[in-house]
Design an enzyme around this catalytic site. Structure first.
Site, short mmCIF file in Angstrom:
data_model
loop_
_atom_site.label_atom_id
_atom_site.label_comp_id
_atom_site.label_asym_id
_atom_site.label_seq_id
_atom_site.Cartn_x
_atom_site.Cartn_y
_atom_site.Cartn_z
N CYS A 93 -31.38 31.09 -15.42
CA CYS A 93 -30.73 29.91 -14.84
C CYS A 93 -29.24 29.89 -15.11
O CYS A 93 -28.50 29.17 -14.47
CB CYS A 93 -31.36 28.64 -15.41
SG CYS A 93 -31.10 28.40 -17.18
N ALA B 122 -45.11 27.85 -10.75
CA ALA B 122 -46.07 28.93 -10.53
C ALA B 122 -45.52 30.29 -10.91
O ALA B 122 -46.24 31.14 -11.44
CB ALA B 122 -46.51 28.95 -9.06
N HIS B 123 -44.23 30.52 -10.67
CA HIS B 123 -43.72 31.89 -10.78
C HIS B 123 -43.54 32.35 -12.22
O HIS B 123 -43.26 33.53 -12.46
CB HIS B 123 -42.43 32.06 -9.97
CG HIS B 123 -41.19 31.62 -10.65
ND1 HIS B 123 -40.34 32.49 -11.31
CD2 HIS B 123 -40.62 30.40 -10.77
CE1 HIS B 123 -39.30 31.82 -11.79
NE2 HIS B 123 -39.45 30.54 -11.49
#
Length: 382
Positions: A325, A203-204
């Site tokens: 990441c 979603a983000h």
């Protein structure tokens, strides 16, 4: 110029849309839809279940899936883990194909499976920085059970031809997983037409909240996954845990908004991308990383002839010196090294990503800031 820094890091995360926030607030507090969706015996639980069902339908509509084919997770990282570990551990042995350009959520999971005795092939990109169907075919083995590739590369924005690869994988009888975290709302996805068995969403990256995602489980993957989280048998037995209604509603609303805006946003951001690229390429020696044609307009990764003064520049312009990441590690980007850049070139490469709230004025200001903060090479006598 406004004192607030400009935001050019949409690939790392997006701000939650105001409409999404409003929908989420409706699921909090005593007056909201706060019940447990698993509590079917009273109105509070039933209201929450209806909100979850609506959100599941909204996510499904954006990607061409059926609502019951979606499993809620905490995000694309968990979805990737469930897809890879779930398939491999259900089978117990076999060979997986992925690429050296994947997100760490796939690469680290593949490494875990190697430690458990599975064989993994990591494909290298072609000269344009793309993972091709031909590369998949060359890596195939009789015991290949799963292929896992991303649709949009999170660091350079290139697109993988998942339609052709999926047809090939389906014909050979294996399962195909696609990490689509960076793709939703940016490219059209129709899982009813694609030979894709598993697809991860977040979603983000699509103007929704952090901490919520989904995994599409298509008909060919039914019964092929082993659950990785246990305790209640929620989500068709594949992902136990009380559903976070407010986050799920936020994801559904965000995906619905993305579907409404996708075409015009693609056109608008293409214009802004071209303007930005033309501006920064006035700096001698600036190079675009990855295929120039097969890509989304939202994300650019550029190598500069001399490094940017990132310490000063990031006070005024938010961008990535590596993917989010990998930012905790000092090592060069594995994606850029996989594309053939040297460690020195990778250290002079930066990701700029545009989004829903980027304006033409933002682009022009960002260009000026980059030009002003390019470090000058030291004189030969220094």
């Amino acid at each position: 110029m406004d004192a607030s820094p400009l935001y050019f890091d949409y690939a790392a995360t997006t701000p939650v849309d105001d409409v999404v926030i409003e929908a989420m607030l409706g699921c909090l507090g005593r007056q909201g839809v706060f019940g447990n969706p698993a509590s079917r015996g009273h109105a509070f639980g039933n209201d929450a279940q209806r909100a979850v069902d609506t959100a599941r339908q909204q996510v499904a509509e954006l990607v061409g899936a059926q609502p019951e084919q979606l499993i809620w997770t905490s995000g694309a990282t968990e979805s990737n883990n469930l897809a890879l570990l779930g398939v491999a551990r259900r089978r117990g042995k076999g060979h997986l194909i992925t690429s050296c350009l994947e997100h760490r959520a796939v690469l680290d999971t593949a490494a875990q499976l190697e430690a458990e005795g599975f064989a993994v092939t990591y494909l290298a990109p072609d000269e344009q920085g793309l993972i091709t169907p031909e590369a998949v075919a060359q890596a195939w083995r009789d015991d290949t059970c799963l292929v896992s590739l991303m649709l949009v590369n999170n660091e350079v924005g290139t697109l993988t031809d998942i339609a052709r690869i999926g047809t090939q994988v389906r014909a050979r009888g294996a399962l195909f997983h696609v990490d689509a975290a960076q793709a939703t709302g940016k490219v059209a996805i129709d899982l009813a037409r694609l030979d894709v068995d598993l697809m991860s969403f977040s979603a983000h990256k699509t103007y929704g909240p952090k901490g919520i995602g989904a995994l599409y489980v298509g008909p060919h993957a039914e019964g092929a996954l082993q659950a990785q989280i246990h305790g209640g048998g929620h989500e068709r037995g594949l992902r136990s845990g009380t559903l976070a209604t407010h986050q799920i509603v936020g994801m559904g609303t965000a995906f619905a908004l993305a579907g409404q805006a996708m075409v015009r946003e693609h056109e608008r951001l293409t214009r802004l991308r071209d303007r930005f690229l033309a501006g920064v390429q006035r700096l001698p020696g600036t190079r675009l990383n990855g295929c120039a044609q097969q890509r989304i307009p939202h994300t650019l990764n550029l190598t500069f002839a001399t490094p940017l003064n990132t310490t000063a520049l990031q006070r005024q312009l938010a961008f990535s010196t590596t993917s989010a990441c990998s930012s905790a590690k000092a090592a060069p980007s594995h994606v850029l090294l996989g594309l053939g850049l040297t460690a020195d070139q990778a250290s002079r490469s930066y990701r700029f990503s545009l989004g829903r709230y980027t304006t033409e004025q933002d682009v022009d200001q960002a260009i000026a800031l980059i030009q002003a903060h390019q470090a000058q090479p030291a004189p030969f006598w220094a």
